[in-house]
Design a protein around this motif. Sequence first.
Motif, short mmCIF file in Angstrom:
data_model
loop_
_atom_site.label_atom_id
_atom_site.label_comp_id
_atom_site.label_asym_id
_atom_site.label_seq_id
_atom_site.Cartn_x
_atom_site.Cartn_y
_atom_site.Cartn_z
N SER A 1 -1.27 6.49 -13.62
CA SER A 1 -2.63 6.10 -13.98
C SER A 1 -2.94 4.71 -13.44
CB SER A 1 -2.79 6.11 -15.50
OG SER A 1 -1.95 5.15 -16.10
N ARG A 2 -4.21 4.33 -13.54
CA ARG A 2 -4.60 2.99 -13.09
C ARG A 2 -3.86 1.91 -13.87
NH1 ARG A 2 -10.95 1.89 -11.72
NH2 ARG A 2 -11.05 3.13 -9.80
N ARG B 1 1.67 1.77 -3.54
CA ARG B 1 0.49 2.27 -4.25
C ARG B 1 0.28 3.76 -3.99
NH1 ARG B 1 -4.19 -2.04 -2.96
NH2 ARG B 1 -5.42 -0.48 -4.10
N ASN B 2 0.49 4.17 -2.74
CA ASN B 2 0.39 5.59 -2.43
C ASN B 2 1.46 6.40 -3.16
OD1 ASN B 2 -1.77 5.09 -0.72
ND2 ASN B 2 -0.47 4.89 1.09
N GLY C 1 1.31 10.61 -9.68
CA GLY C 1 0.33 10.76 -10.74
C GLY C 1 0.24 9.60 -11.71
N HIS D 1 0.82 -1.21 0.00
CA HIS D 1 0.00 0.00 0.00
C HIS D 1 0.86 1.27 0.00
CE1 HIS D 1 -4.08 -1.65 0.46
NE2 HIS D 1 -3.47 -2.66 1.06
N THR E 1 -0.23 1.72 -12.68
CA THR E 1 -0.15 1.04 -11.38
C THR E 1 -0.37 -0.46 -11.52
OG1 THR E 1 -1.00 3.03 -10.31
CG2 THR E 1 -1.09 1.00 -9.05
N GLU F 1 0.38 6.89 -6.67
CA GLU F 1 -0.64 7.95 -6.73
C GLU F 1 -0.01 9.33 -6.57
OE1 GLU F 1 -3.61 7.14 -3.86
OE2 GLU F 1 -4.26 5.25 -4.78
#
Length: 294
Positions: free
Chosen positions: A192-193, A183-184, A190, A180, A196, A187
């Motif tokens: 994108s999905r 993942r942060n 910036g 996580h 990631t 994000e």
Amino acid sequence: MTDATLPQATVPHDGTDAEARPIFREDRKVLGISTETWPGILAPLGIGILALSAWEFIVWWRAIPPFILPGPLLIAKTLAADWTTLSASLWITLRITAAALIAAVTLGVGLAILFTQSKWLEKSLFPYAVILQVTPVVSIAPLIIIWVGDINLSLLICAWIVAFFPILSNTILGLNSADHNLRNLFELYGASRWQTLRYLRLPAALPYFLGGLKISGGLALIGAVVAEFVAGSGGNASGLAYRILEAGYQLKIPRMFAALIMISASGIAIFLAISWVSHLLLRRWHESALKREN
């Protein structure tokens, strides 16, 4: 002589940190295989040879008829004599198994990605995947055969049902197990999905996916054999399950055992092949496959 007076080995210093580099133990090999691997090969072989020898002795000592329990030597002779017929049936079963496994991987991974991208979609459809998994395939195989009409496609669907869920559930677990904090970080920068998913979540899910694939490989074979038992189709285009039924009806028990051995050997080969691929993909970076000296 005390420790203080013991002669000390002189280590040449060249002004670098060469002497601080770790010294790795040389990996000795025998016949191209590491000496650490040989015990894992020889121990099961030894136990197998002892079990087969005891089986052959009991059959000979008790004079058990071949139509009740054949010995390993008779099974081996039958396997050699009926190799042409049994190998053709084995190829049919393996072809269905491979197709079902490919379909399970494609749909399982695809749905797992969709589920992790949309929690509502996962909550809506995942319970039905669980229902599909817990329903015995032998109970719904006759309905599938009647509804579909095509025997080969019916067998493929039955084998896919059995092999599908482990890949789906393990891949979902892997995709959700990405760090996580990373993942942060994605994000924060910036990402994108898709970025990631591609650079973080899919690599994190790979060990879980391969673990599910090991399970699904054997389950696909079991599903194909069970479906063949239910279908009971005869003729030249018949799998090993039908050959087992045929041998049972004709009391050719050595042939039945030979077919069973071929199925078991195929399952072992599938597991070893997937394990080898898993090792190749994970050996350089994942904790479960890294080779350590301690």
